[in-house]
Structure formats: structure tokens, C-alpha cells
Motif scaffolding. Structure first.
Motif, mmCIF file in Angstrom:
data_model
loop_
_atom_site.group_PDB
_atom_site.id
_atom_site.type_symbol
_atom_site.label_atom_id
_atom_site.label_comp_id
_atom_site.label_asym_id
_atom_site.label_seq_id
_atom_site.Cartn_x
_atom_site.Cartn_y
_atom_site.Cartn_z
ATOM 1 N N ARG A 83 2.636 12.652 15.714
ATOM 2 C CA ARG A 83 1.243 12.194 15.692
ATOM 3 C C ARG A 83 0.658 12.204 17.095
ATOM 4 N NH1 ARG A 83 -0.937 7.259 12.194
ATOM 5 N NH2 ARG A 83 -2.431 6.252 13.566
ATOM 6 N N SER A 89 -4.450 0.976 3.054
ATOM 7 C CA SER A 89 -5.372 -0.159 3.051
ATOM 8 C C SER A 89 -6.822 0.249 3.335
ATOM 9 C CB SER A 89 -4.929 -1.158 4.123
ATOM 10 O OG SER A 89 -4.917 -0.546 5.402
ATOM 11 N N SER A 93 1.656 4.814 8.427
ATOM 12 C CA SER A 93 2.347 5.248 7.222
ATOM 13 C C SER A 93 3.549 6.110 7.626
ATOM 14 C CB SER A 93 1.389 6.039 6.327
ATOM 15 O OG SER A 93 0.752 7.056 7.070
ATOM 16 N N SER A 112 -7.368 8.504 12.338
ATOM 17 C CA SER A 112 -6.647 9.748 12.089
ATOM 18 C C SER A 112 -6.755 10.156 10.632
ATOM 19 C CB SER A 112 -5.188 9.631 12.508
ATOM 20 O OG SER A 112 -4.505 8.752 11.655
ATOM 21 N N THR A 141 0.852 -1.197 0.000
ATOM 22 C CA THR A 141 0.000 0.000 0.000
ATOM 23 C C THR A 141 0.884 1.243 0.000
ATOM 24 O OG1 THR A 141 -0.159 -0.095 2.422
ATOM 25 C CG2 THR A 141 -1.933 -1.133 1.146
ATOM 26 N N ARG A 152 -12.255 3.217 6.346
ATOM 27 C CA ARG A 152 -11.420 3.947 5.374
ATOM 28 C C ARG A 152 -11.496 3.198 4.054
ATOM 29 N NH1 ARG A 152 -5.108 4.745 6.608
ATOM 30 N NH2 ARG A 152 -5.056 2.522 6.109
ATOM 31 N N HIS A 212 0.996 -5.116 12.235
ATOM 32 C CA HIS A 212 1.201 -5.981 11.069
ATOM 33 C C HIS A 212 1.707 -7.340 11.536
ATOM 34 C CE1 HIS A 212 1.138 -1.884 9.621
ATOM 35 N NE2 HIS A 212 0.948 -2.324 8.393
HETATM 36 O O1 TXA Z 1 -1.952 0.607 4.223
HETATM 37 C C1 TXA Z 1 -1.886 0.891 5.411
HETATM 38 O O2 TXA Z 1 -2.825 0.686 6.204
HETATM 39 C C2 TXA Z 1 -0.575 1.506 5.922
HETATM 40 C C3 TXA Z 1 0.526 0.465 5.814
HETATM 41 C C4 TXA Z 1 1.818 0.947 6.396
HETATM 42 O O3 TXA Z 1 0.090 -0.732 6.435
HETATM 43 N N1 TXA Z 1 -0.729 1.973 7.252
HETATM 44 C C5 TXA Z 1 -1.454 3.073 7.568
HETATM 45 O O4 TXA Z 1 -1.380 3.393 8.919
HETATM 46 O O5 TXA Z 1 -2.092 3.716 6.758
HETATM 47 P P1 TXA Z 1 -1.872 4.785 9.485
HETATM 48 O O6 TXA Z 1 -1.558 4.756 10.939
HETATM 49 O O7 TXA Z 1 -1.298 5.900 8.704
HETATM 50 O O8 TXA Z 1 -3.410 4.702 9.307
HETATM 51 C C6 TXA Z 1 -4.102 3.701 10.010
HETATM 52 C C7 TXA Z 1 -5.472 4.167 10.336
HETATM 53 C C8 TXA Z 1 -5.452 5.379 11.222
HETATM 54 O O9 TXA Z 1 -6.350 6.308 10.658
HETATM 55 C C9 TXA Z 1 -5.945 4.851 12.553
HETATM 56 O O10 TXA Z 1 -6.668 5.817 13.261
HETATM 57 C C10 TXA Z 1 -6.792 3.679 12.126
HETATM 58 O O11 TXA Z 1 -6.101 3.117 11.064
HETATM 59 N N2 TXA Z 1 -6.907 2.701 13.185
HETATM 60 C C11 TXA Z 1 -5.932 1.931 13.717
HETATM 61 N N3 TXA Z 1 -6.406 1.203 14.741
HETATM 62 C C12 TXA Z 1 -7.703 1.489 14.846
HETATM 63 C C13 TXA Z 1 -8.750 1.084 15.718
HETATM 64 N N4 TXA Z 1 -8.536 0.212 16.702
HETATM 65 N N5 TXA Z 1 -9.979 1.599 15.535
HETATM 66 C C14 TXA Z 1 -10.198 2.496 14.550
HETATM 67 N N6 TXA Z 1 -9.272 2.943 13.704
HETATM 68 C C15 TXA Z 1 -8.035 2.455 13.855
#
Ligand code: TXA
Ligand code: MG
Length: 312
Positions: A46, A169, A131, A211, A23, A183, A55
Motif C-alpha cells: 500500500r 465501515s 483491511s 484509498s 466489517t 465512504r 482501532h
Molecule cells: O471496516 C473497516 O473500516 C476496516 C476494518 C478492519 O476496521 N478497515 C478498513 O481500513 O477498511 P482500510 O485502511 O482498508 O480503509 C480505511 C480507509 C482508507 O480508505 C483510508 O484512506 C481512510 O480510511 N482513512 C483513514 N484515515 C483517514 C483520514 N485521516 N482521513 C481520510 N481518510 C482516512
């Protein structure tokens, strides 16, 4: 491979490793080490209540992190892992609060990128990785982009070429009875509905828990507008500044101040190029970036979502 062993050692010592995924690139740390997790938050700038995705190498490790895993969750894991899907599940009691922002759920993903896969297998446990961009900025899809963005705070950047998908993702919350899309991503809601044979709820925009759902996110620093072809010509009539036009159907503009960047017609190819293009344009000294609107079809949902956020 030496580089991988090095990466595993850094993770074991609580360091930060940038990881290529299909991704976008992630900023990885040992998901069981709270000091390491704290480094992620400070490196990105952040807010600490924004949860991280953990992961894992494959679905057999799910029960190390989550409990009450539903049939729907297993069905989605079966269908899309390894791949660009994140599942939100009830967290297991030993998961660090830092990872989940104090919530009772956890985000889990099995990435398919061979380097990420190999690293996860060698490491043998979960890697928390958002990310690898500064908070609110465009996610990196190359190792060079990570270097620019976070080069001075990561201990190692693993090279994995350009991310194949190019957008983050799809996130589906399967922690309750009815699955909810949190998302959009390149695995579409229609794909998910077909797999589960049921309707998926779409989360209301701007729920604070994700976020990526904050209004201004995935954003270039240059003033950026999302604009339909008819509006573009109006916009340009009053224009005297140097503008980049990220176009899909427009091929030419008579205004010499305007540089047209032609994007692919196909949603997959467009997604692959988008962040790289925006990152490049952001560094090219344009006063404004205009982005031509994209089709309403569901295969463009994730792209449309990111463009709207980039231009608020
Ligand atoms: O493609 C992806 O998902 C990438 C690659 C590196 O795996 N990761 C990614 O992570 O986009 P990040 O942290 O930029 O975005 C993850 C999103 C954030 O908006 C976060 O708030 C949400 O996932 N998230 C994570 N855990 C959560 C939870 N328990 N409940 C609701 N939202 C969650
Ligand atoms: Mg992000």
C-alpha cells in the motif's frame, strides 16, 4: 485465552496480527510503533500516504488520539460504537505521521467483534489496521481469506468466524464544522443524519485521501462487469466464454456457459455474502464475472459503491 495473549505479545514486539472485526478482517499493528506500521504498508503493497484507521477499545480512549472532538463526533460515537463506523477527527500531536499519511486528521473506530474487543482491551492501546488484503483487492471476511491473501507476512491470524457485516465501515469526517461522508457503509447516511439531526455532505468521488476511493479498488482479478438485467441478455448473445453471473432477480439463463449465483434480496444479507462470493468466483476459473445491478435505495448505497469500484 492463550491465543489472545500470544497476539498481544506479538503486537508489543512490533509484529502483525490479523484481527476479525464485524466489517472485514484487519491487518493490525501497534499504532505507536513506527516500525510495526511500516510492516503494514509493505505487507499490503500500500502507498505510504494512505492513512490507516486506529482501532480502540472504547470511546474513553478517544482523547489519546484526537483533539477538538466535536459534539457531533461524541453523538455518533455514542450511537454507533462499538460498531461499523469510523470517525475522522483532528489528530493529537503525538500520533505518528505514518498513520495519518502526514495529514492533520486521524481515523478512529471501536469495533464490536468480541475477539477484536478482547484484544484491544488486553493490549490497552490503539491498533492500526487496514483491511487485511493486498492493495486494491477484495477485503477478507474470513480467516481463510486472510491466510490466502497475506498468510506469509502476518505473524498470527486470529480466528473470528465470518465477518457479520461483510463490508468496510462507514467513514464520516467530523474534523470540520460540517460532517462529510467519505465512504458509505452499512450504517447509512440517513441513519447518521437522523442521529445528528442535520444534513451530511457527500464527498466528491475520487478525493485522493481515501484509498478506498481510488477508481479500481475492491476488485477481483477476473474481468468483472456490473450490468442491468436487460444488458445481461445482450451481453450473453455474443458470449462463448465461461461466465459467472452474480444475480439478484435473474434465476435462470439458458446459456450452458453461464453459471448463475443467486444472491440474497435483502441488502444486509447481500453485503454479508458479497466479498466471500467474489473471492470464491475469482478462484473458480471463470473468464468473466457479471454482477447484476442492485436497487437504488439508500440501504444499498455501500454495496453499489463497492460494486462500481470492483468493476471499473
Ligand atoms: O471496516 C473497516 O473500516 C476496516 C476494518 C478492519 O476496521 N478497515 C478498513 O481500513 O477498511 P482500510 O485502511 O482498508 O480503509 C480505511 C480507509 C482508507 O480508505 C483510508 O484512506 C481512510 O480510511 N482513512 C483513514 N484515515 C483517514 C483520514 N485521516 N482521513 C481520510 N481518510 C482516512
Ligand atoms: Mg481496504
Amino acid at each position: 485465552m492463550d491465543m489472545l495473549r500470544n497476539a498481544v505479545n506479538i503486537l508489543r514486539k512490533g509484529g502483525l496480527v490479523a484481527i476479525p472485526t464485524e466489517t472485514v478482517y484487519g491487518l493490525g499493528a501497534d499504532a505507536r510503533n513506527s516500525d510495526a506500521i511500516r510492516k503494514i504498508f509493505s505487507a499490503k503493497g500500500r502507498p505510504s500516504n494512505h492513512p490507516l484507521i486506529v482501532h480502540i477499545a472504547d470511546a474513553s480512549q478517544l482523547t489519546d488520539w484526537a483533539i477538538d472532538i466535536s459534539q457531533d463526533a461524541y453523538r455518533l460515537a455514542d450511537a454507533y460504537w462499538p460498531g461499523p463506523l469510523t470517525l475522522i477527527l483532528k489528530k493529537s500531536p503525538q500520533v505518528l505521521d505514518l498513520i495519518t499519511g502526514g495529514q492533520d486528521t486521524i481515523g478512529i473506530r471501536v469495533p464490536s467483534h468480541p475477539v477484536a474487543q478482547e484484544l484491544l482491551r488486553e493490549f490497552g492501546s490503539g491498533i492500526a489496521a487496514p483491511s487485511a488484503n493486498l492493495f486494491g483487492r477484495i477485503s477478507p471476511t474470513t480467516a481463510e481469506a486472510v491466510q490466502e491473501e497475506l498468510g506469509d507476512v502476518v505473524d498470527l491470524i486470529l480466528e473470528g468466524g465470518m465477518s457479520e457485516i461483510g463490508l468496510e465501515s462507514t467513514i464520516i469526517d467530523v474534523s470540520h464544522e460540517s460532517p462529510v461522508l467519505l465512504r458509505p457503509g452499512m450504517i447509512s447516511v440517513m441513519d447518521i443524519e437522523q442521529t445528528l439531526q442535520k444534513r451530511i455532505l457527500r464527498r466528491q468521488v475520487d478525493s485522493p485521501r481515501v484509498s478506498g476511493s481510488l477508481a479500481s479498488h475492491y476488485a477481483p482479478q477476473t474481468e468483472t462487469y456490473l450490468i442491468s438485467p436487460s444488458e445481461i441478455f445482450q451481453f450473453l448473445q455474443k458470449n462463448s466464454s465461461r461466465i459467472a453471473l452474480v444475480a439478484r432477480t435473474i434465476v435462470e439463463v439458458s446459456d450452458p456457459n453461464v453459471e448463475v449465483i443467486s444472491m440474497p434480496d435483502d441488502a444486509k444479507a447481500y453485503a454479508h455474502d458479497l466479498y466471500q462470493t467474489l473471492r470464491f468466483l475469482d478462484q473458480s476459473g471463470f473468464e468473466k464475472i457479471l454482477i447484476e445491478t442492485v436497487p437504488e435505495d439508500s440501504e444499498w448505497d455501500a454495496i453499489r459503491d463497492r460494486l462500481i469500484r470492483a468493476t471499473r
